[in-house]
Scaffold this active site. Structure first.
Site, PDB file in Angstrom:
ATOM      1  N   CYS A   6      64.387  41.269  80.487  1.00 39.21           N
ATOM      2  CA  CYS A   6      63.211  40.413  80.636  1.00 39.21           C
ATOM      3  C   CYS A   6      62.846  40.276  82.112  1.00 39.21           C
ATOM      4  CB  CYS A   6      63.475  39.035  80.037  1.00 39.21           C
ATOM      5  SG  CYS A   6      62.094  37.891  80.296  1.00 39.21           S
ATOM      6  N   GLY A  49      64.577  52.023  77.192  1.00 42.26           N
ATOM      7  CA  GLY A  49      65.423  53.215  77.213  1.00 42.26           C
ATOM      8  C   GLY A  49      65.320  54.071  75.963  1.00 42.26           C
ATOM      9  N   LYS A  50      64.217  53.934  75.218  1.00 37.92           N
ATOM     10  CA  LYS A  50      64.033  54.750  74.011  1.00 37.92           C
ATOM     11  C   LYS A  50      63.938  56.233  74.383  1.00 37.92           C
ATOM     12  CE  LYS A  50      60.214  52.757  72.762  1.00 37.92           C
ATOM     13  NZ  LYS A  50      60.105  51.871  73.952  1.00 37.92           N
ATOM     14  N   GLU A  57      57.214  58.351  71.155  1.00 39.44           N
ATOM     15  CA  GLU A  57      55.995  57.531  70.983  1.00 39.44           C
ATOM     16  C   GLU A  57      55.510  57.598  69.534  1.00 39.44           C
ATOM     17  OE1 GLU A  57      55.242  55.748  73.481  1.00 39.44           O
ATOM     18  OE2 GLU A  57      55.955  56.837  75.252  1.00 39.44           O
TER      19      GLU A  57
END
Ligand code: ADP
Ligand code: ZN
Length: 203
Positions: A146, A21-22, A90
């Site tokens: 995960c 969720g960056k 990024e």
């Protein structure tokens, strides 16, 4: 946190593994800055044009317009110096010059919001994010889920064989894994059956 008094700049870092969720968080902060009528510019590296050349697109399909740059240095040359809030996605693909560039932007009174991977496919710190964390006023670590066990995940698991540090890819090539389920490098058991010990037939 959102709105700084006067002309003080600063650096915010959002880091974590893929799928954590960056980009969503970066887009959320930038949208709020736009609502506050701040002048906003958004950059992403040329390396990552997976989904769109002129937008940042999250895995959940949220998007915001962005300018593609070849690396950190180009941010300074294409920056409109009236810009008050600078978003960078990024960041781990922007090169080592990013730390100085973010410092210059913050020193000149801009709010800099940087998102990027904090570790690589081997689980090693991913330059230049560690140095940026040291320079930042604010740090947010996002966790994914995960894909093996459902626990919070801080690792980016590579699912294909390659020792190149940078191989841009999305779903199917990488997945999020927790500390316990992460296998540094490539997840061999599931994806490379030839790597399993051969069972002897007969005697
Ligand atoms: P990042 O920029 O960290 O790669 P994005 O902001 O692009 O992440 O995407 C986050 C979204 O990805 C989540 O809101 C969710 O919809 C989706 N997603 C897919 N796989 C996972 C996962 N394993 N854990 C959490 N979210 C996931
Ligand atoms: Zn797990």
């Amino acid at each position: 946190m959102d709105f700084l008094a006067g002309n003080m700049g600063w650096i915010e870092v959002v880091c974590g593994p893929m799928f954590s969720g960056k980009s969503e968080e970066l887009i959320r902060r930038l949208r709020r800055a736009i609502i506050a009528r701040r002048r906003v510019q958004v950059f992403k590296p040329v390396l990552d044009d997976r989904y769109s050349k002129d937008e940042i697109v999250s895995h959940s399909e949220q998007r915001i317009a962005s300018t593609v740059v070849s690396g950190a240095a180009e941010i300074l040359s294409v920056l409109d110096w009236r810009t008050q809030v600078v978003g960078i996605d990024e960041a781990n693909f922007m090169g080592p010059g990013l730390v100085d560039v973010c410092g210059q932007l913050a020193d000149s009174g801009k709010r800099v919001i940087v998102a990027g991977l904090d570790t690589d496919y081997m689980g090693r710190p991913f330059p230049p994010i560690p140095d940026l964390l040291a320079m930042a006023e604010s740090i947010t670590k996002t966790l994914a889920i995960c894909m093996r066990c459902g626990n919070p995940a801080k690792q980016t698991q590579r699912l294909f064989a390659s020792e190149d540090l940078i191989v841009v890819g999305a779903a199917g090539m990488y997945e999020a894994r927790c500390r316990a389920c992460f296998e540094a490098g490539t997840s061999k058991q599931e994806y490379f059956p030839f790597a399993r010990p051969q069972r002897q037939e007969g005697g």
